[in-house]
Enzyme design. Structure first.
Site, mmCIF file in Angstrom:
data_model
loop_
_atom_site.group_PDB
_atom_site.id
_atom_site.type_symbol
_atom_site.label_atom_id
_atom_site.label_comp_id
_atom_site.label_asym_id
_atom_site.label_seq_id
_atom_site.Cartn_x
_atom_site.Cartn_y
_atom_site.Cartn_z
ATOM 1 N N CYS A 187 0.851 -1.179 0.000
ATOM 2 C CA CYS A 187 0.000 0.000 0.000
ATOM 3 C C CYS A 187 0.896 1.241 0.000
ATOM 4 O O CYS A 187 1.898 1.292 0.706
ATOM 5 C CB CYS A 187 -0.940 0.085 1.191
ATOM 6 S SG CYS A 187 -2.112 -1.265 1.274
ATOM 7 N N ARG A 207 3.912 -0.163 -4.787
ATOM 8 C CA ARG A 207 3.662 -0.714 -3.455
ATOM 9 C C ARG A 207 2.333 -1.467 -3.386
ATOM 10 O O ARG A 207 2.018 -2.095 -2.377
ATOM 11 C CB ARG A 207 3.646 0.418 -2.421
ATOM 12 C CG ARG A 207 4.942 1.190 -2.356
ATOM 13 C CD ARG A 207 4.872 2.223 -1.262
ATOM 14 N NE ARG A 207 4.695 1.593 0.022
ATOM 15 C CZ ARG A 207 5.664 1.183 0.820
ATOM 16 N NH1 ARG A 207 6.914 1.354 0.459
ATOM 17 N NH2 ARG A 207 5.405 0.616 1.967
ATOM 18 N N TRP A 243 -2.879 -2.632 -1.709
ATOM 19 C CA TRP A 243 -2.616 -4.052 -1.913
ATOM 20 C C TRP A 243 -3.511 -4.747 -0.891
ATOM 21 O O TRP A 243 -3.302 -4.606 0.313
ATOM 22 C CB TRP A 243 -1.143 -4.385 -1.666
ATOM 23 C CG TRP A 243 -0.793 -5.784 -2.058
ATOM 24 C CD1 TRP A 243 -0.445 -6.223 -3.308
ATOM 25 C CD2 TRP A 243 -0.750 -6.936 -1.206
ATOM 26 N NE1 TRP A 243 -0.197 -7.570 -3.283
ATOM 27 C CE2 TRP A 243 -0.377 -8.033 -2.001
ATOM 28 C CE3 TRP A 243 -1.003 -7.149 0.151
ATOM 29 C CZ2 TRP A 243 -0.229 -9.323 -1.500
ATOM 30 C CZ3 TRP A 243 -0.867 -8.436 0.655
ATOM 31 C CH2 TRP A 243 -0.480 -9.504 -0.163
ATOM 32 N N ASN A 256 -1.712 1.790 5.848
ATOM 33 C CA ASN A 256 -0.872 0.701 5.335
ATOM 34 C C ASN A 256 -0.485 -0.140 6.540
ATOM 35 O O ASN A 256 0.051 0.393 7.512
ATOM 36 C CB ASN A 256 0.384 1.278 4.659
ATOM 37 C CG ASN A 256 1.429 0.217 4.376
ATOM 38 O OD1 ASN A 256 1.097 -0.950 4.203
ATOM 39 N ND2 ASN A 256 2.683 0.626 4.336
ATOM 40 N N GLY A 257 -0.781 -1.438 6.482
ATOM 41 C CA GLY A 257 -0.428 -2.319 7.600
ATOM 42 C C GLY A 257 -1.574 -3.266 7.895
ATOM 43 O O GLY A 257 -2.489 -3.422 7.074
ATOM 44 N N GLU A 313 16.876 -17.936 -8.510
ATOM 45 C CA GLU A 313 16.522 -16.558 -8.859
ATOM 46 C C GLU A 313 15.934 -16.498 -10.276
ATOM 47 O O GLU A 313 14.964 -15.769 -10.517
ATOM 48 C CB GLU A 313 17.769 -15.668 -8.733
ATOM 49 C CG GLU A 313 17.573 -14.215 -9.074
ATOM 50 C CD GLU A 313 16.438 -13.504 -8.316
ATOM 51 O OE1 GLU A 313 15.896 -14.086 -7.375
ATOM 52 O OE2 GLU A 313 16.090 -12.387 -8.725
ATOM 53 N N LYS A 339 12.205 -15.046 -11.033
ATOM 54 C CA LYS A 339 12.032 -13.911 -11.939
ATOM 55 C C LYS A 339 11.026 -14.268 -13.031
ATOM 56 O O LYS A 339 10.127 -13.503 -13.325
ATOM 57 C CB LYS A 339 13.391 -13.590 -12.574
ATOM 58 C CG LYS A 339 13.737 -12.170 -12.770
ATOM 59 C CD LYS A 339 14.178 -11.366 -11.598
ATOM 60 C CE LYS A 339 13.288 -11.354 -10.411
ATOM 61 N NZ LYS A 339 13.921 -10.891 -9.195
ATOM 62 N N GLU A 350 7.323 -14.665 -11.640
ATOM 63 C CA GLU A 350 6.618 -13.480 -11.129
ATOM 64 C C GLU A 350 6.186 -12.516 -12.209
ATOM 65 O O GLU A 350 5.190 -11.820 -12.040
ATOM 66 C CB GLU A 350 7.410 -12.776 -10.013
ATOM 67 C CG GLU A 350 8.597 -11.960 -10.414
ATOM 68 C CD GLU A 350 9.208 -11.181 -9.227
ATOM 69 O OE1 GLU A 350 10.430 -11.062 -9.204
ATOM 70 O OE2 GLU A 350 8.460 -10.697 -8.351
ATOM 71 N N HIS A 380 15.360 -38.010 -8.638
ATOM 72 C CA HIS A 380 14.709 -38.558 -7.444
ATOM 73 C C HIS A 380 13.214 -38.264 -7.454
ATOM 74 O O HIS A 380 12.569 -38.279 -6.413
ATOM 75 C CB HIS A 380 15.385 -38.008 -6.187
ATOM 76 C CG HIS A 380 16.820 -38.436 -6.106
ATOM 77 N ND1 HIS A 380 17.200 -39.705 -5.756
ATOM 78 C CD2 HIS A 380 17.964 -37.769 -6.412
ATOM 79 C CE1 HIS A 380 18.514 -39.808 -5.810
ATOM 80 N NE2 HIS A 380 19.007 -38.641 -6.222
ATOM 81 N N LYS A 438 5.802 -4.231 -4.312
ATOM 82 C CA LYS A 438 7.254 -4.161 -4.209
ATOM 83 C C LYS A 438 7.759 -4.423 -2.792
ATOM 84 O O LYS A 438 8.749 -5.117 -2.590
ATOM 85 C CB LYS A 438 7.689 -2.769 -4.675
ATOM 86 C CG LYS A 438 9.177 -2.526 -4.628
ATOM 87 C CD LYS A 438 9.857 -3.242 -5.747
ATOM 88 C CE LYS A 438 11.355 -3.089 -5.739
ATOM 89 N NZ LYS A 438 11.992 -4.133 -6.560
HETATM 90 C C1 AGP Z 1 11.621 -10.399 -6.340
HETATM 91 O O1 AGP Z 1 11.693 -9.956 -7.614
HETATM 92 C C2 AGP Z 1 10.787 -9.700 -5.411
HETATM 93 N N1 AGP Z 1 10.294 -8.483 -5.715
HETATM 94 C C3 AGP Z 1 10.836 -10.116 -3.955
HETATM 95 O O2 AGP Z 1 11.131 -11.465 -3.882
HETATM 96 C C4 AGP Z 1 11.773 -9.317 -3.029
HETATM 97 O O3 AGP Z 1 13.095 -9.586 -3.318
HETATM 98 C C5 AGP Z 1 11.437 -9.670 -1.570
HETATM 99 O O4 AGP Z 1 10.107 -9.313 -1.309
HETATM 100 C C6 AGP Z 1 12.352 -9.020 -0.574
HETATM 101 O O5 AGP Z 1 12.240 -7.632 -0.595
HETATM 102 P P1 AGP Z 1 13.302 -6.719 0.129
HETATM 103 O O6 AGP Z 1 14.598 -6.951 -0.544
HETATM 104 O O7 AGP Z 1 12.793 -5.328 -0.062
HETATM 105 O O8 AGP Z 1 13.329 -7.132 1.567
#
Ligand code: AGP
Length: 605
Positions: A2, A27, A75, A99-100, A478, A482, A485, A501, A600
């Site tokens: 948010c 956000r 969000w 937000n929270g 990673e 990527k 997502e 396995h 984010k």
């Molecule tokens: C990955 O592309 C993400 N956006 C996500 O996994 C991110 O790395 C994770 O939420 C951690 O965020 P931070 O580095 O702000 O703590």
């Protein structure tokens, strides 16, 4: 999660809020809304499900002349994505954005007899209703009363209908920064929304109440005494948070990597040797710790896994990497001899913060690797290594990952030096290779066309696998994250040796496999594993170094990275994996920078 913004001042408040929400949209982007005091001191609301662009359209069609208002991009946590659940929420005298998560909202609903009186399913409206009950004309005392009832995390911005031209704010855990700019008072979830107006800002202290008017920003402690805000200066430019001609933030941020790697490494080199004097990290501590715990989420956790692959073998001390949301519940054994390293781009990820607090309570020294200056994780750590990546706006993390690894590599090198495992010469060799990774990344950015070709073999597939062994497996994790997502293709990373396995049952000629084989010590074994998937019909895209010899029939497509020491292949490989995900998303016509269901900065547990 948010985005919050508030503004009081001479500018057109509606425009300032919409511009700010556009900056903060990463956000959360389920719905957006604003509330404004008009010139007759009446409050107007506009809320829209969907992105800020939809809200902007409505606002532009019926502009409201205003100099004070609050805005929110959501969000969803409590309650679905509907316009009733979109913020701001109004109850009685109160207009509120949040937000929270308020954990005890159900108890509060009962205690304040709110059943049947609420329009939304949100914990925010419950908070607004409680505040309304407590409000007897004194905002500070009502807010103080509200805080005594709340359990959970929050950043609130509040307008009282009988206090036109004023905005109140308070926070616990969830981030807020504020500034008195040349053109009025502003508050926001993060700096990117303030940057076009001011480089000077302060982090809203937890538990303090903020009041914004057109003339000032005031901070009050819990007893109502004024306090002077602790201003700091942003090192980011307004430019840094713009697309600067790139079609997407993600592509821009991929391109920035060669430069920000240097910005992260160079200031920490003295005569070619890593130096953390500026961060105050004592060599005596780096020398005496007997184990390392790395804790983070998502991409940051993957950066930790790459670092682990060099730290444990290099220092010969145990290094574990934990998912922050699991860590607290594992009843971990941590002592003052454990060095805890937390990694976070935003510095606000709530699970990472909670893990940090647990480690600190066990007297473990905590080093954080953080991108956002003054963020909560940075402030609560014993030592901070700031990555100088600049603002990362795309939800998919790219440059933050490579600068986190660069910072962790430097720390490793310092530890190896002070523990007598590296000579000065070896350390210089290490840092010089690290700096040259800037060129290897640049080289891969230049090979975009080949990478785009690979993407045409992935795009239409519902599944993809990333395989590798050792460090290559860490890179695979990673790569898969990527791709999934931003392309919504189900992607799995697998340790190549583990496939047989069970998981190899999923490999058919319909499944593309991205095989990473950059680690010489295990190359022959990785190649055997690649042959196993090839034999099951998989379309294999092989990522390998320039001089590694392979048989023609090993892969369907080969992408070669510049030859470099095995420890440093992560940098060019990261660029390839990021571009694979990027072009797949573009080719599928998806929203690259703001993929569905994500935000984010993850500030709720
Ligand atoms: C990955 O592309 C993400 N956006 C996500 O996994 C991110 O790395 C994770 O939420 C951690 O965020 P931070 O580095 O702000 O703590």
């Amino acid at each position: 999660m948010c985005g919050i913004i508030g503004y009081c001042g001479p500018l057109d408040a509606q425009k300032v809020l919409i511009d700010g929400l556009t900056q903060l949209e990463y956000r959360g982007y389920d719905s957006a809304g604003i509330a404004l005091f008009d010139e007759n001191s009446n409050i107007h609301f506009i809320k829209k499900v969907g992105k800020v662009a939809a809200l902007k359209k409505v606002c532009e069609a019926s502009p409201i002349s205003s100099h004070c208002g609050i805005g929110h991009t959501r969000w969803a946590t409590h309650g679905g994505v509907t316009s009733e659940n979109a913020h701001p929420h109004m109850y009685g005298h109160i207009t509120m954005i949040h937000n929270g998560i308020i954990e005890n909202y159900q108890e509060l609903t009962e205690a304040f007899h709110l059943k049947g009186k609420l329009l939304s399913q949100t914990d925010t409206e419950v908070s607004a209703a409680v505040l309304n009950e407590l409000y007897k004309g004194d905002p500070l005392s009502a807010i103080r009363g509200l805080l005594s009832h709340l359990k959970g995390s929050y950043a609130f911005c509040i307008m009282f209908d009988d206090r036109p031209g004023e905005i109140y704010a308070v926070r616990n855990v969830s981030p807020l920064v504020a500034a008195y700019t040349g053109s009025g008072a502003m508050i926001a979830s993060d700096l990117t929304a303030l940057l076009p107006y001011s480089k000077k800002y302060f982090v809203v202290p937890e538990g303090k109440i903020i009041r914004l008017t057109a003339y000032q920003v005031s901070v009050f402690d819990i007893c109502g005494n004024r306090e002077a805000p602790d201003y700091m200066e942003a090192s980011w430019n307004t430019d840094a948070a713009m697309k600067n001609g790139f079609p997407h933030y993600m592509l821009k941020e991929i391109h920035e990597q060669p430069e920000v790697l240097k910005q992260t490494v160079l200031p920490r080199l003295k005569n070619g040797l890593p130096d953390f004097t500026a961060e105050g990290i004592p060599d005596s501590m780096l020398k005496s710790v007997t184990e390392i715990r790395i804790i983070a989420c998502g991409t940051a956790m993957h950066a930790g896994m790459v670092a682990r692959s060099i730290i444990e073998p290099g220092l010969r001390i145990p290094v574990t990497v934990s998912i922050a949301s699991e860590f607290r519940y594992e009843e971990p054994m941590i002592t003052q001899n454990t060095l805890t390293i937390v990694i976070s781009q935003s510095g606000e990820t709530i699970d990472t913060l909670a893990a940090l607090r647990l480690a600190a309570s066990c007297h473990s020294p905590v080093i954080s690797v953080v991108n956002v200056k003054g963020s909560t994780i940075a402030r609560e750590s014993d030592y901070v290594i700031y990555t100088h990546g600049g603002p990362e706006i795309a939800v998919a993390s790219t440059k933050a990952y490579t600068v986190q690894i660069a910072a962790l590599y430097l720390l490793f090198c310092r530890m190896a030096l002070v523990r007598g495992l590296y000579t000065d010469e070896q350390a210089r060799q290490f840092t010089s290779t690290l700096l040259k990774c800037s060129d290897t990344m640049e080289a891969m950015i230049g090979r975009k066309d080949l990478i785009r070709e690979a993407v045409s073999h992935i795009c239409d597939s519902p599944n993809a696998f990333f395989i590798g062994r050792g460090m290559d497996y860490a890179f695979s994790l990673e790569g898969a994250l990527k791709l999934k997502e931003i392309s919504y293709i189900h992607s799995e990373a697998y340790a190549a040796g583990e496939l047989k396995h069970g998981t190899i049952a999923l490999i058919t000629d319909l499944v593309p496999v991205i095989a990473i084989a950059t680690q010489k010590n295990i190359l022959a074994k990785t190649i055997s594993n690649i042959r196993e998937v090839k034999a099951r019909g998989a379309f294999v895209i092989l990522l390998i170094t320039e001089q590694t010899k392979t048989d023609d029939d090993l892969a369907d497509l080969v992408i070669r990275i510049p030859e470099t020491d095995d420890k440093f292949t992560v940098f060019p490989i990261a660029v390839v994996l990021q571009l694979i995900a990027y072009y797949t998303s573009v080719q599928k016509g998806l929203d690259v920078d703001q993929p569905r269901n994500l935000a984010k900065s993850v500030t709720v547990e």
